[in-house]
Design an enzyme around this catalytic site. Structure first.
Site, PDB file in Angstrom:
ATOM      1  CE  LYS A  92      -8.607  -2.120   4.354  1.00 61.54           C
ATOM      2  NZ  LYS A  92      -8.914  -3.197   3.420  1.00 61.54           N
ATOM      3  CD1 TRP A 120      -2.294  -2.230   1.476  1.00 58.02           C
ATOM      4  CD2 TRP A 120      -3.044  -1.000  -0.232  1.00 58.02           C
ATOM      5  NE1 TRP A 120      -3.318  -2.913   0.880  1.00 58.02           N
ATOM      6  CE2 TRP A 120      -3.794  -2.184  -0.163  1.00 58.02           C
ATOM      7  CE3 TRP A 120      -3.338  -0.070  -1.242  1.00 58.02           C
ATOM      8  CZ2 TRP A 120      -4.832  -2.466  -1.071  1.00 58.02           C
ATOM      9  CZ3 TRP A 120      -4.363  -0.350  -2.140  1.00 58.02           C
ATOM     10  CH2 TRP A 120      -5.093  -1.535  -2.044  1.00 58.02           C
ATOM     11  CG  ASP A 179      -3.262   4.291   3.968  1.00 55.93           C
ATOM     12  OD1 ASP A 179      -4.355   4.135   4.544  1.00 55.93           O
ATOM     13  OD2 ASP A 179      -2.949   3.686   2.920  1.00 55.93           O
TER      14      ASP A 179
HETATM   15  N1  PMP Z   1      -4.403   1.647   2.068  1.00 58.68           N
HETATM   16  C1  PMP Z   1      -4.485   0.506   2.782  1.00 58.68           C
HETATM   17  C2  PMP Z   1      -3.546   0.318   3.934  1.00 58.68           C
HETATM   18  C3  PMP Z   1      -5.429  -0.462   2.442  1.00 58.68           C
HETATM   19  O1  PMP Z   1      -5.497  -1.602   3.141  1.00 58.68           O
HETATM   20  C4  PMP Z   1      -6.299  -0.236   1.356  1.00 58.68           C
HETATM   21  C5  PMP Z   1      -7.373  -1.223   0.954  1.00 58.68           C
HETATM   22  N2  PMP Z   1      -7.189  -2.515   1.260  1.00 58.68           N
HETATM   23  C6  PMP Z   1      -6.155   0.951   0.628  1.00 58.68           C
HETATM   24  C7  PMP Z   1      -5.224   1.871   1.027  1.00 58.68           C
HETATM   25  C8  PMP Z   1      -7.028   1.232  -0.563  1.00 58.68           C
HETATM   26  O2  PMP Z   1      -8.302   1.511  -0.124  1.00 58.68           O
HETATM   27  P1  PMP Z   1      -9.545   1.670  -1.093  1.00 58.68           P
HETATM   28  O3  PMP Z   1      -9.881   0.323  -1.619  1.00 58.68           O
HETATM   29  O4  PMP Z   1     -10.578   2.244  -0.166  1.00 58.68           O
HETATM   30  O5  PMP Z   1      -9.169   2.622  -2.172  1.00 58.68           O
END
Ligand code: PMP
Length: 362
Positions: A197, A103, A173
């Site tokens: 989540k 991520w 994040d």
């Molecule tokens: N950052 C992290 C740490 C994530 O776990 C996720 C989704 N699993 C995201 C960003 C992306 O999120 P989204 O699907 O809401 O765009």
């Protein structure tokens, strides 16, 4: 009632049964309006109350200081990967990143499209099995902000302590650990998280931003991509994801009813310990993927010594009512996501299943 699965999905993820039942009760008619929340205007006083109350609950539960704004946006955390540099990374400045996994790499890739970036610490050489030591962290001159990924959902590593960046805004994040533990929000310039989540369903992204940072969006940026647009309109510039915000509202009340974020943290640790103990006491049958000091309290990543046994584990666990234990396709192995709403009973059942599986196959 239908039987509920032992849900270890990585996101969207488990929601508390009480929250789902309350939403069910209010599904057809909300607040005496003669209609559901999905059918009413986002300009109605009933929705405005939901919007404002959700922000107050967040402020209270997460200890958000007065000079921060809370925004409910769309486009997921992935849109924030671009929106943050669009708003905060001006010409001649550098966006600094700690590279800790999948991520953070996605956040870096998007920021590169907008401006200058620098990776100031990385655990790439350790295959992202740990959070790098940031005690001696040096930031480039003209650093606009330092971006960190509080919890790497795929690799299963999490910060236990956030770096000190002085006057340089820290951007976090927290998509996979928001409200799972207390955080000193004043250390951050901006925090963002998809709700799906720890905080509710998909469809809404929470942004917590220091007022002075939100005031500086470049004048050429389109309205929907500017933080000041959403601040000035109380997240009601355009039609918001009203049902998702309402669900976050219920989820926050559930967290409050459990004793708040500190109590939730203890609960999360109790749940996670059951599974890490099952790994650590297995004599090497199970192996934790992350270094012990960086282990995530949200996503427990682990392996069994052969891929055949991992496949068999997933197959048998599904037959026994467990869902979501397959590791992310990029890293393989196994993963149990134990977000706020995952019940202790699910973790007890998983620990027992793991021990039983080991006895039969060890
Ligand atoms: N950052 C992290 C740490 C994530 O776990 C996720 C989704 N699993 C995201 C960003 C992306 O999120 P989204 O699907 O809401 O765009």
């Amino acid at each position: 009632m239908t039987k509920r699965a032992y849900n270890f999905n990585a996101g969207p993820a488990a929601l508390p049964l009480e929250v789902l039942q309350q939403a069910q009760e209010q599904f057809v008619e909300f607040g005496g309006a003669g209609m559901s929340i999905m059918e009413m205007s986002h300009r109605s006083s009933i929705y405005e109350n939901v919007n404002n109350e959700t922000q107050s609950l967040l402020r209270e539960l997460f200890g958000i200081p007065d000079h921060y704004k809370t925004l409910f946006l769309q486009g997921g955390a992935s849109t924030q990967f671009g929106m943050i540099p669009m708003n905060l990374l001006s010409e001649g400045k550098t966006a600094a990143f700690v590279q800790t996994g999948n991520w953070s790499n996605k956040a870096i890739k998007e920021a590169k499209l907008i401006g200058k970036t620098a990776i100031v610490a990385t655990s790439e050489e350790n295959k992202y099995t740990r959070i790098p030591d940031l005690s001696e962290l040096k930031l480039p001159e003209e650093t606009a902000y330092l971006h960190i990924t509080s919890n790497e959902t795929i690799e299963g590593i999490q910060y236990s302590e956030y770096p000190n960046t002085g006057d340089i805004p820290l951007v976090g994040d927290m998509s996979s650990d928001i409200l799972s533990r207390p955080v000193d929000v004043s250390k951050f310039g901006l925090i963002y998280a998809g709700a799906q989540k720890n905080l509710g369903p998909s469809g809404v992204t929470l942004v917590i931003i220091r007022e002075d940072l939100a005031a500086n969006s470049p004048k050429t940026l389109s309205s929907m991509l500017r933080y000041d647009t959403h601040v000035n309109n109380n997240s009601l510039y355009n039609t918001p994801p009203s049902f998702s915000v309402y669900m976050v509202n219920l989820m926050l009340k559930w967290i409050a009813s459990k004793g708040g974020v500190s109590a939730i943290e203890q609960y999360n640790r109790d749940k996670t310990n059951l599974i890490y103990d099952a790994i650590d006491s297995s004599g090497g049958f199970y192996r934790g993927a992350a270094d012990a000091a960086s282990r995530s309290v949200m996503n427990i990543t682990f392996r069994i010594h052969t891929e055949e046994l991992e496949k068999q584990f997933i197959k048998e666990s599904e037959a026994a009512g467990f869902v979501g234990l397959k590791g992310h396709r990029d890293v393989g192995g196994l993963r149990a996501s134990t977000y706020n709403a995952v019940p202790l009973e699910s973790c007890k059942a998983l620990a027992a299943f793991m021990s039983d599986f080991q006895q039969r196959n060890g």
